[in-house]
Design an enzyme around this catalytic site. Structure first.
Site, short mmCIF file in Angstrom:
data_model
loop_
_atom_site.label_atom_id
_atom_site.label_comp_id
_atom_site.label_asym_id
_atom_site.label_seq_id
_atom_site.Cartn_x
_atom_site.Cartn_y
_atom_site.Cartn_z
N PHE A 156 0.82 -1.23 0.00
CA PHE A 156 0.00 0.00 0.00
C PHE A 156 0.84 1.26 0.00
O PHE A 156 0.36 2.33 -0.40
CB PHE A 156 -0.94 0.01 1.22
CG PHE A 156 -0.26 0.43 2.51
CD1 PHE A 156 -0.09 1.78 2.81
CD2 PHE A 156 0.22 -0.51 3.42
CE1 PHE A 156 0.55 2.18 3.98
CE2 PHE A 156 0.86 -0.12 4.58
CZ PHE A 156 1.03 1.23 4.86
N LYS A 180 -1.01 -6.68 -9.44
CA LYS A 180 -1.98 -6.87 -8.34
C LYS A 180 -1.60 -5.83 -7.28
O LYS A 180 -0.71 -6.03 -6.48
CB LYS A 180 -1.84 -8.30 -7.79
CG LYS A 180 -3.06 -8.88 -7.11
CD LYS A 180 -3.61 -8.09 -5.95
CE LYS A 180 -2.81 -8.24 -4.68
NZ LYS A 180 -3.27 -7.30 -3.63
N GLU A 183 -4.94 -3.75 -1.95
CA GLU A 183 -6.39 -3.50 -1.91
C GLU A 183 -6.71 -2.24 -1.10
O GLU A 183 -7.85 -1.76 -1.12
CB GLU A 183 -7.15 -4.73 -1.37
CG GLU A 183 -6.78 -5.18 0.03
CD GLU A 183 -5.56 -6.12 0.07
OE1 GLU A 183 -4.54 -5.82 -0.59
OE2 GLU A 183 -5.63 -7.13 0.79
N SER A 233 5.41 -6.97 3.23
CA SER A 233 5.99 -7.31 4.53
C SER A 233 6.79 -8.61 4.44
O SER A 233 6.55 -9.44 3.56
CB SER A 233 4.87 -7.43 5.56
OG SER A 233 3.95 -8.42 5.13
N CYS A 288 9.50 1.89 3.30
CA CYS A 288 10.42 0.80 3.61
C CYS A 288 11.83 1.33 3.81
O CYS A 288 12.69 0.65 4.34
CB CYS A 288 10.42 -0.23 2.50
SG CYS A 288 11.01 0.45 0.97
N GLU A 388 9.38 -4.29 12.90
CA GLU A 388 9.08 -3.16 12.02
C GLU A 388 7.78 -2.51 12.49
O GLU A 388 6.76 -3.18 12.62
CB GLU A 388 8.92 -3.65 10.58
CG GLU A 388 8.62 -2.52 9.61
CD GLU A 388 8.45 -3.00 8.16
OE1 GLU A 388 7.82 -4.05 7.95
OE2 GLU A 388 8.95 -2.31 7.26
P1 NAD Z 1 1.58 -6.65 2.93
O1 NAD Z 1 2.64 -7.69 3.00
O2 NAD Z 1 0.46 -6.69 3.91
O3 NAD Z 1 0.89 -6.65 1.47
C1 NAD Z 1 1.65 -6.62 0.28
C2 NAD Z 1 0.86 -7.31 -0.82
O4 NAD Z 1 0.65 -8.68 -0.47
C3 NAD Z 1 -0.51 -6.70 -1.05
O5 NAD Z 1 -0.75 -6.65 -2.44
C4 NAD Z 1 -1.46 -7.66 -0.35
O6 NAD Z 1 -2.71 -7.73 -0.97
C5 NAD Z 1 -0.74 -8.99 -0.45
N1 NAD Z 1 -0.95 -9.87 0.71
C6 NAD Z 1 -1.16 -9.49 2.01
N2 NAD Z 1 -1.27 -10.57 2.79
C7 NAD Z 1 -1.13 -11.65 2.00
C8 NAD Z 1 -1.13 -13.05 2.24
N3 NAD Z 1 -1.31 -13.55 3.47
N4 NAD Z 1 -0.94 -13.88 1.19
C9 NAD Z 1 -0.75 -13.39 -0.05
N5 NAD Z 1 -0.75 -12.07 -0.33
C10 NAD Z 1 -0.92 -11.21 0.68
O7 NAD Z 1 2.34 -5.23 2.98
P2 NAD Z 1 1.70 -3.79 3.10
O8 NAD Z 1 1.17 -3.59 4.49
O9 NAD Z 1 0.81 -3.50 1.96
O10 NAD Z 1 3.01 -2.88 2.88
C11 NAD Z 1 3.89 -2.55 3.92
C12 NAD Z 1 5.07 -3.51 3.97
O11 NAD Z 1 5.77 -3.49 2.73
C13 NAD Z 1 6.11 -3.10 5.01
O12 NAD Z 1 6.57 -4.26 5.65
C14 NAD Z 1 7.22 -2.47 4.19
O13 NAD Z 1 8.50 -2.51 4.77
C15 NAD Z 1 7.17 -3.32 2.97
N6 NAD Z 1 7.79 -2.63 1.84
C16 NAD Z 1 9.02 -3.06 1.46
C17 NAD Z 1 9.68 -2.44 0.41
C18 NAD Z 1 11.03 -2.90 -0.02
O14 NAD Z 1 11.50 -2.41 -1.03
N7 NAD Z 1 11.68 -3.81 0.66
C19 NAD Z 1 9.07 -1.37 -0.25
C20 NAD Z 1 7.79 -0.96 0.16
C21 NAD Z 1 7.16 -1.61 1.21
#
Ligand code: NAD
Length: 506
Positions: A156, A180, A183, A233, A288, A388
């Protein structure tokens, strides 16, 4: 919450060059975080919609991948021009669903545009190699060819920049893309799909599949999806990497972070304090590459905390459309989770120097607010240190020496980015060489590499072999082919004769 979810607009999928909403399909809420209201619903794909998206992307691949580089590049140039001209609209969409302030939304679009610009020069990066006369009458050359249908799954916090780390290169290289998005803020992806169409991209080359876990699982198992680029994450990144590779796909999965800023006693404390506040609280800490821990080497901790506190007091928190410095958090649940770490740190013995709960805001009181929070003397055993937080909570940890600071940084699970603030070039060089992280800043708090380099961390911040964009991005979205060809000279004997041994070069 609005009265009736039925009356809200639904953010659709984008399949085969058109909006698509499945009749009777599930939806999820999308909020305006600065007002705390549900403004839209987003369609959630089930397996049938995943199949439709993959089928459209598969059907578009043969024509797109065989189009000349010159024609593909022309679409990229047009997309870049349209994006540059209309990015203000896109920033407003980001702010209305994510909450970050408009200037920050424009900043993320500019960093995404950098990758589009890199991709406009992809013809150069796709050049193969050629070796003349490796054996008599035999030459060898190599080609980089596209994979086919590539999936991008994004978080997000950067609804434009993170997808743009991948799709411009994937598309320029001749692949088709199924994006994708998160959401929580899905509308930017649909806006980008319309822009691609306007730029002349053929239908099916860029698809948007909205949804949550079911959509992700569908892509990970789909036989026609050749690669997965995931950002999110760490637990989900690990899951995506393990599941995607088990299905035979090429996977790059970027995970979470806990970025430290090491401050040596000789650092310029005004520059350091400005940087800590900008990198700690910009985008409400939902980056991040945000700085979440300041590691202060004795004896400058007290002075630095004083300067950081002074700057926090000047920040204007509020609706991102009102020229504020920091907006709300993305959802109520996330805000409450972030705020809970203040109590955790306090219970574990940390001092709460600035408490962001109850901050005065220029915005609707129902927004998902949490002001900048500064914690001192955070024990490194506290969950507030080890986990985090992903919000506007900056922790200070005090150490006796630079070496102790480096050892502390290297002991963590994550290895995304880290920074050092000092006037000593030798100390900075030593830090850059010894620290276990993928992106290092020297007097630069958010060292996101430019698009010509590659973005990605180490350890639990990245699963897989390839980082995003730059040379590694080009390699990820292409497969290498080596061609050995024999064209005997017209003046030579061309008969060859039988040779049953393993071919040797002569
Ligand atoms: P998230 O892991 O909750 O979601 C990321 C994506 O995975 C979304 O599209 C979501 O729909 C999907 N998703 C969520 N749960 C899932 C599951 N159980 N199974 C399959 N798909 C699933 O992350 P978020 O809250 O949207 O974003 C924040 C996180 O992203 C933080 O941990 C941040 O550090 C990380 N991030 C990392 C970088 C990097 O470059 N390393 C960059 C941006 C964000």
């Amino acid at each position: 919450m609005s009265g009736s979810a039925d009356s809200l607009p639904v953010v659709p999928h984008w399949i085969g060059g058109a909006e698509y909403v499945q009749a009777g399909g599930r939806t999820a809420p999308v909020f305006d975080p600065a007002r705390g209201v549900e403004t839209k619903r987003v369609a959630l794909a089930d397996r049938a919609v995943v199949d439709a998206a993959a089928a459209a992307a598969t059907a578009a691949f043969p024509a797109w991948s065989s189009l000349s580089l010159a024609r593909r590049q022309a679409v990229l140039f047009k997309f870049r021009e349209l994006l540059d001209a209309r990015k203000g609209e896109l920033a407003e969409i980001i702010t209305s669903e994510h909450g970050k302030v408009l200037s920050d939304a424009l900043g993320e679009i500019s960093r995404g545009q950098e990758v589009v610009e890199f991709a406009t020069g992809l013809a150069h990066h796709l050049k193969g190699e050629f070796s003349d006369q490796v054996s008599t009458g035999v030459d060898v050359y190599s080609l980089r060819q596209p994979l086919g249908v590539t999936a991008v799954i994004s978080p997000f916090n950067f609804p434009v920049m993170v997808p743009a780390w991948f799709f411009p290169i994937a598309i320029a290289a001749g692949n088709t893309v199924v994006l994708k998005p998160s959401e929580k803020d899905p509308s930017a992806a649909i806006w980008l799909a319309r822009l691609w169409r306007q730029a002349g991209l053929p239908d099916g080359v860029f698809t948007v599949l909205n949804g949550g876990k079911e959509a992700v699982d569908g892509l990970l198992a789909h036989p026609d999806v050749r690669s997965v680029s995931f950002v999110g994450s760490t637990p989900v990144a690990r899951y995506v990497y393990e599941t995607g590779t088990a299905h035979g796909k090429r996977v790059q999965a970027l995970g979470g972070a806990k970025n430290h800023m090491l401050v040596l006693p000789d650092a310029d404390l005004d520059l350091t304090a400005d940087s800590a506040v900008s990198a700690g609280f910009g985008s409400a800490g939902e980056r991040c590459m945000a700085i979440s821990v300041v590691v202060a080497v004795a004896p400058i901790a007290d002075a630095l905390i004083g300067k950081i506190s002074e700057r926090i007091a000047t920040l204007k928190i509020g609706d991102g459309r009102r020229r504020c410095d920091m907006g709300p958090l993305v959802t109520r649940e996330h805000r409450d989770k972030v705020a809970s770490y203040i109590d955790i740190a306090k219970a574990d013995g940390a001092a709460v120097v600035v408490d962001g709960r109850g901050v005065a805001v220029d915005g609707d009181p129902n927004g998902f607010w949490l002001g900048p929070t500064l914690l001192d003397d955070v024990p490194v055993t506290s969950r507030a240190y080890t986990e985090e937080i992903f919000g506007p909570v900056l922790s200070v940890v005090r150490v006796a020496s630079a070496d102790e600071g480096i050892a502390l940084i290297n002991s963590g699970a994550f290895g995304n980015g880290t920074a050092i603030f000092t006037r000593d070039g030798g100390a900075a060089r030593r830090f850059a060489r010894q620290v276990q992280a993928g992106m290092i800043g020297i007097n630069v708090p958010i060292p996101v590499p430019v698009a010509t380099f590659s973005f990605g961390g180490w350890k639990d911040s990245l699963f897989g072999d390839a980082k995003a964009h730059g040379a590694e991005g080009v390699r990820f979205f292409t497969q290498l082919k080596a061609i050995t060809s024999r064209w005997p000279d017209p003046g030579q004997d061309r008969s060859g004769g039988l040779s049953m041994g393993f071919p040797e070069n002569k």
